[in-house]
Motif scaffolding. Structure first.
Motif, PDB file in Angstrom:
ATOM      1  N   PRO A  11       6.834  36.488 -21.074  1.00  0.00           N
ATOM      2  CA  PRO A  11       5.924  35.337 -20.892  1.00  0.00           C
ATOM      3  C   PRO A  11       4.591  35.785 -20.217  1.00  0.00           C
ATOM      4  O   PRO A  11       4.849  36.487 -18.990  1.00  0.00           O
ATOM      5  CB  PRO A  11       6.543  34.218 -20.386  1.00  0.00           C
ATOM      6  CG  PRO A  11       8.047  34.528 -20.454  1.00  0.00           C
ATOM      7  CD  PRO A  11       8.324  35.878 -20.632  1.00  0.00           C
TER       8      PRO A  11
ATOM      9  N   ARG B 207      -3.043  37.812 -24.912  1.00  0.00           N
ATOM     10  CA  ARG B 207      -2.380  36.480 -25.336  1.00  0.00           C
ATOM     11  C   ARG B 207      -1.453  35.848 -24.153  1.00  0.00           C
ATOM     12  O   ARG B 207      -0.744  36.781 -23.463  1.00  0.00           O
ATOM     13  CB  ARG B 207      -1.324  36.930 -26.264  1.00  0.00           C
ATOM     14  CG  ARG B 207      -0.370  35.819 -26.810  1.00  0.00           C
ATOM     15  CD  ARG B 207       0.560  36.031 -27.683  1.00  0.00           C
ATOM     16  NE  ARG B 207       1.413  35.017 -28.502  1.00  0.00           N
ATOM     17  CZ  ARG B 207       2.189  34.191 -27.410  1.00  0.00           C
ATOM     18  NH1 ARG B 207       2.469  34.327 -26.352  1.00  0.00           N
ATOM     19  NH2 ARG B 207       2.683  33.157 -28.118  1.00  0.00           N
ATOM     20  N   TYR B 208      -2.013  34.747 -23.922  1.00  0.00           N
ATOM     21  CA  TYR B 208      -1.078  33.861 -22.764  1.00  0.00           C
ATOM     22  C   TYR B 208      -0.282  32.819 -23.244  1.00  0.00           C
ATOM     23  O   TYR B 208      -0.791  32.281 -24.347  1.00  0.00           O
ATOM     24  CB  TYR B 208      -2.106  33.416 -21.765  1.00  0.00           C
ATOM     25  CG  TYR B 208      -2.942  34.516 -20.888  1.00  0.00           C
ATOM     26  CD1 TYR B 208      -2.283  34.998 -19.998  1.00  0.00           C
ATOM     27  CD2 TYR B 208      -4.148  34.743 -21.281  1.00  0.00           C
ATOM     28  CE1 TYR B 208      -2.930  35.917 -18.881  1.00  0.00           C
ATOM     29  CE2 TYR B 208      -4.845  35.791 -20.445  1.00  0.00           C
ATOM     30  CZ  TYR B 208      -4.051  36.441 -19.420  1.00  0.00           C
ATOM     31  OH  TYR B 208      -4.769  37.226 -18.638  1.00  0.00           O
ATOM     32  N   ASP B 209       0.776  32.531 -22.808  1.00  0.00           N
ATOM     33  CA  ASP B 209       1.709  31.487 -23.079  1.00  0.00           C
ATOM     34  C   ASP B 209       1.349  30.235 -22.484  1.00  0.00           C
ATOM     35  O   ASP B 209       1.513  28.771 -23.250  1.00  0.00           O
ATOM     36  CB  ASP B 209       3.220  31.782 -22.752  1.00  0.00           C
ATOM     37  CG  ASP B 209       3.741  32.960 -23.328  1.00  0.00           C
ATOM     38  OD1 ASP B 209       4.318  32.737 -24.481  1.00  0.00           O
ATOM     39  OD2 ASP B 209       3.560  34.263 -22.972  1.00  0.00           O
TER      40      ASP B 209
ATOM     41  N   SER C  72       6.678  26.075 -23.550  1.00  0.00           N
ATOM     42  CA  SER C  72       6.779  27.262 -24.521  1.00  0.00           C
ATOM     43  C   SER C  72       7.463  26.702 -25.848  1.00  0.00           C
ATOM     44  O   SER C  72       6.806  27.124 -26.894  1.00  0.00           O
ATOM     45  CB  SER C  72       7.526  28.279 -23.919  1.00  0.00           C
ATOM     46  OG  SER C  72       6.922  28.968 -22.804  1.00  0.00           O
TER      47      SER C  72
ATOM     48  N   GLY D  45       1.509  30.024 -28.045  1.00  0.00           N
ATOM     49  CA  GLY D  45       0.672  30.174 -26.999  1.00  0.00           C
ATOM     50  C   GLY D  45      -0.723  29.468 -26.666  1.00  0.00           C
ATOM     51  O   GLY D  45      -0.774  28.403 -27.389  1.00  0.00           O
TER      52      GLY D  45
END
Length: 454
Positions: A39, A154-156, A444, A450
């Motif tokens: 993550p 890309r971030y969660d 999540s 995301g």
């Protein structure tokens, strides 16, 4: 098929070829590819984590540390005062940090045309007289940095530290955002109205701001996926479907066994420790010296009011030290030595939101603490008057509490020991970390795609 690592500027992903950062066990899985993913979070804050010499910096540090135990964390720091000396340990221990400076309110129209004449005063006038909605509007440069960063990585989830800086960064344009409220803005302004001796014009300005914030804050809170509160009582004033209490803990993590001090019956020191770059600490000590200390020192001439902490101006230190029985210690590296020499600590604060970490810190060193009822907020369910802390509602009760604790070494020693045990049992880093991890699991699951534009 080889995993494609996210592209970033100046950051080698953990566990990738050439990385010196140790690879941790992953917490997320992509079942279609049967591959393990780490993550990744974007942490947005206006409070530095280094040096961790004040309560707000310590909480920033602890949240970053807990988030880093779950996944990789990149930080956007909106600060004009941070130095490279502060950033070096951050990068070594907590990962990548990028500094982007938002504009002062006085740097925006219409104030910017007259700001060069007196920048400090124009900034203050813009804050006091301008609309609060402008102070909460996304800053163009900071918002642009976030948009570009999200286009690359890309971030969660986005983690916001305080509501106003998160809004100012433009982070609430995206989902999911996990927000650490800590000091709720409406609570902070409402508490200022209860400060003794406030001037009429200042009270009018605060009321003006509070009325605006009562409209702004609820709308911004609703845009968050989850909200962390510093104390249980805030549940009553925060209307949000997904809330958890992330309590403050002593820095570096509620480990009292190594710092607890033996009681000293002969001690006559009354200790205050705090950062004096924080206005509330400055005004609290001023009030204590003016309204409380003369009564205490008059009745107990051997008593000493010991003032420690960073950020105290030389002229103010000189003025305070002229008062009978006052000792200015200044910044200290060894807090244990400071607490070991005192009889107890005092937190004479009447305003602010969240909860006061210095209350728990004092108890972790096995010293009891004299607090206002406001300073005890968030701890009432575990810390009780006369058992682990001494609670006062006004200047008379503060003076009486000081004299009681100064003259009864056995009582203050018992209270310190009980408080130390409570802190060790209820305010540990392990509990703090577990709450953070549980939050991210829920977020999540609700947002498997995301971070995306709202």
């Amino acid at each position: 098929m080889a995993r494609r690592w996210p592209q970033t500027r100046g950051l080698t992903p953990r566990g990738s070829p050439g990385s010196t950062r140790p690879r941790r066990r992953s917490r997320r899985y992509d079942c279609r590819l049967s591959r393990v993913f780490m993550p990744r979070f974007l942490f947005v804050t206006s409070r530095s984590a280094f040096p961790p010499t004040s309560g707000d910096r310590q909480r920033t540090h602890l949240i970053l540390k807990a988030a880093a135990s779950v996944g990789d964390v990149d930080t956007l720091l909106m600060s004009r005062s941070v130095t490279e000396t502060d950033l070096q340990p951050w990068r070594e221990t907590l990962g990548r940090v990028e500094v982007v400076v938002p504009r002062f309110r006085g740097e925006e129209a219409p104030w910017r045309w007259i700001r060069p004449v007196a920048p400090k005063w124009i900034d203050r006038a813009a804050h006091n007289l301008g609309r609060q909605s402008r102070a909460w509007a996304p800053d163009r440069e900071v918002g642009g940095w976030i948009a570009r960063q999200l286009g690359r990585v890309r971030y969660d989830a986005i983690i916001g530290r305080y509501l106003q800086p998160t809004a100012r960064a433009g982070a609430l344009r995206y989902v999911p955002v996990v927000l650490d409220v800590d000091d709720l803005d409406t609570e902070v302004y409402a508490s200022r109205l209860r400060v003794p001796g406030m001037s009429g014009w200042r009270r009018a300005v605060i009321r003006h701001h509070l009325r605006q914030l009562e409209r702004i804050v609820p709308d911004h809170l609703r845009r968050c996926a989850h909200v962390w509160l510093a104390k249980p009582a805030d549940r009553a004033v925060v209307d949000h479907p997904s809330v958890s209490v992330l309590p403050n803990i002593p820095f570096p993590g509620g480990q009292t066994a190594d710092v607890a001090c033996e009681p000293v019956d002969a001690a006559k020191g009354v200790l205050f420790i705090g950062s004096f770059t924080h206005r509330v600490n400055h005004e609290g000590v001023d009030y204590f010296l003016r309204a409380v200390w003369p009564k205490v020192h008059g009745a107990c001439p051997e008593a000493r009011f010991q003032i420690a902490g960073s950020g105290l101006r030389d002229e103010k230190a000189a003025a305070w030290e002229k008062e009978p029985g006052v000792e200015i210690i200044g910044f200290v590296d060894d807090l244990r030595a400071c607490y070991r020499q005192c009889a107890f600590a005092v937190v004479p604060l009447f305003e602010g939101g969240g909860s006061k970490i210095k209350v728990l810190e004092t108890l972790a060193f096995a010293r009891t603490v004299l607090v206002t009822d406001h300073a005890l907020a968030g701890y009432e369910d575990r810390l009780h008057h006369g058992e682990s802390v001494w609670v006062a509602r006004n200047e008379t009760e503060l003076a009486d509490g000081c004299l009681k604790l100064l003259n009864d070494p056995a009582l203050r020693a018992d209270m310190g020991r009980r408080g130390c045990d409570i802190v060790a049992a209820s305010y540990s880093y392990e509990r703090f970390q577990a709450i953070v991890a549980e939050t991210f699991e829920g977020v999540s699951a609700a947002h498997p795609e995301g971070v995306r534009r709202r």
